[in-house]
Design a protein around this motif. Structure first.
Motif, PDB file in Angstrom:
ATOM      1  N   PHE A 272       0.569  -1.005   0.027  1.00 41.15           N
ATOM      2  CA  PHE A 272       0.103   0.022  -0.213  1.00 41.15           C
ATOM      3  C   PHE A 272       1.060   1.111   0.129  1.00 41.15           C
ATOM      4  O   PHE A 272       0.769   2.261  -0.748  1.00 41.15           O
ATOM      5  N   ILE A 276       1.049   1.224  -3.490  1.00 44.34           N
ATOM      6  CA  ILE A 276      -0.220   2.364  -4.314  1.00 44.34           C
ATOM      7  C   ILE A 276       0.261   3.939  -4.090  1.00 44.34           C
ATOM      8  O   ILE A 276      -0.388   4.634  -4.626  1.00 44.34           O
ATOM      9  N   THR A 277       0.573   4.262  -2.939  1.00 48.39           N
ATOM     10  CA  THR A 277       0.665   5.762  -2.324  1.00 48.39           C
ATOM     11  C   THR A 277       1.107   6.569  -3.165  1.00 48.39           C
ATOM     12  O   THR A 277       1.127   7.706  -3.897  1.00 48.39           O
TER      13      THR A 277
END
Length: 309
Positions: A272, A276-277
């Protein structure tokens, strides 16, 4: 490296052992990486070239995007390659370099987000003094302190593990080199070292996150003094910042603000904030920022027209 170590490389188990899932994930993460590079580099170039984006907020935003480009490039290409080709091996030297670089840029980003929150606090709570307080040298100083904070954090993390003996096994249940999975493979007592690692990473994430929450609480309280239009713009800008902060800090705190133990779901959580971030940051900041969108349309629209002529 310590002479007691007889390990020269590590085998990374990766996210999955299923060949079909590996191929699917490699394509998916390649798509994410392309979006990350394209979005963040577009922000860096737009802010660098556009005259309408000269405020400190965009100066910090461009630097955040630059950090995301490097941070993502330290992790994603290796992850994508390992998933596609199935060669999940990393040398001890490259492992240490990856460890240092990811914590350097990740730590710098933590402190930069704090500087960005301070910029928003001054802009909303002290608008008449904004240009006086957030002068160019102040912005450069805050950026330099962010880089310095990330560097010191990374040096401390690396110094706690560099030189420790790795006697085997050399199989790491992760897709990248990180502190807790590495400590699990050290063939000596790591209780004190694990505590230092948690204190360094966990305390930084937790304290900065707390400071960010306090700053946004103060900003929220001061919104009563703004006009409806000013309140709307402030909420729009701060909403983007808060979204990025939550996406980055919540997984970070979960991973590092705890005893030095590893869990099977750690890999999924770390995806994440490593994959993703960095991809979401440019989307969050551009889609909710009218000035940025207009600057991109104006700048790149002109460039497209001039290229055609």
């Amino acid at each position: 490296m310590n002479s007691k170590s007889n390990v020269t490389y590590f085998v990374l188990l990766g996210l999955t052992q299923n060949p079909k899932e590996q191929k699917v994930l490699s394509v998916l993460f390649l798509f994410f990486y392309i979006l990350t590079m394209g979005g963040n580099l577009l922000i860096v170039m737009t802010v660098s070239v556009s005259k309408s984006l000269g405020s400190p907020m965009y100066f910090f935003l461009a630097n955040l995007s630059f950090m995301d480009v490097i941070y993502s490039s330290v992790i994603s290409p290796k992850l994508i390659s390992d998933l596609f080709f199935g060669e999940n091996i990393i040398s001890l030297k490259i492992c240490m370099i990856q460890l240092f670089t990811e914590h350097f840029f990740g730590g710098s980003e933590v402190f930069l987000l704090l500087a960005m929150a301070y910029d928003r606090y001054v802009a909303i709570c002290k608008p008449l003094h904004y240009l006086v307080i957030m002068r160019q040298w102040v912005c450069v100083l805050l950026l330099a302190l962010s880089w310095l904070g990330g560097f010191l954090h990374s040096v401390i993390q690396l110094s706690t593990i560099y030189g420790l003996p790795f006697c085997g096994p050399n199989v790491m249940d992760h897709y990248m080199c990180d502190m807790y999975p590495l400590l699990k493979l050290v063939c000596t007592d790591t209780y004190v070292i694990g505590f230092l690692v948690a204190a360094n990473g966990g305390v930084i994430c937790s304290v900065v996150f707390l400071l960010l929450l306090i700053s946004y609480g103060v900003i929220w309280h001061s919104l009563e003094n703004l006009s409806q239009e000013g309140r709307r713009k402030a909420l729009q800008t701060c909403g983007s910042h808060i979204t990025v902060v939550v996406f980055f800090f919540v997984p970070c705190i979960f991973m590092y603000a705890r005893p030095a133990k590893t869990f099977p779901f750690d890999k999924s959580v770390s995806v994440f904030y490593t994959v993703i971030t960095p991809m979401l940051n440019p989307l969050i900041y551009t889609l909710r920022n009218t000035e940025m969108l207009n600057a991109m349309k104006t700048l790149w629209g002109k460039k497209t027209t001039s290229d055609r002529t």
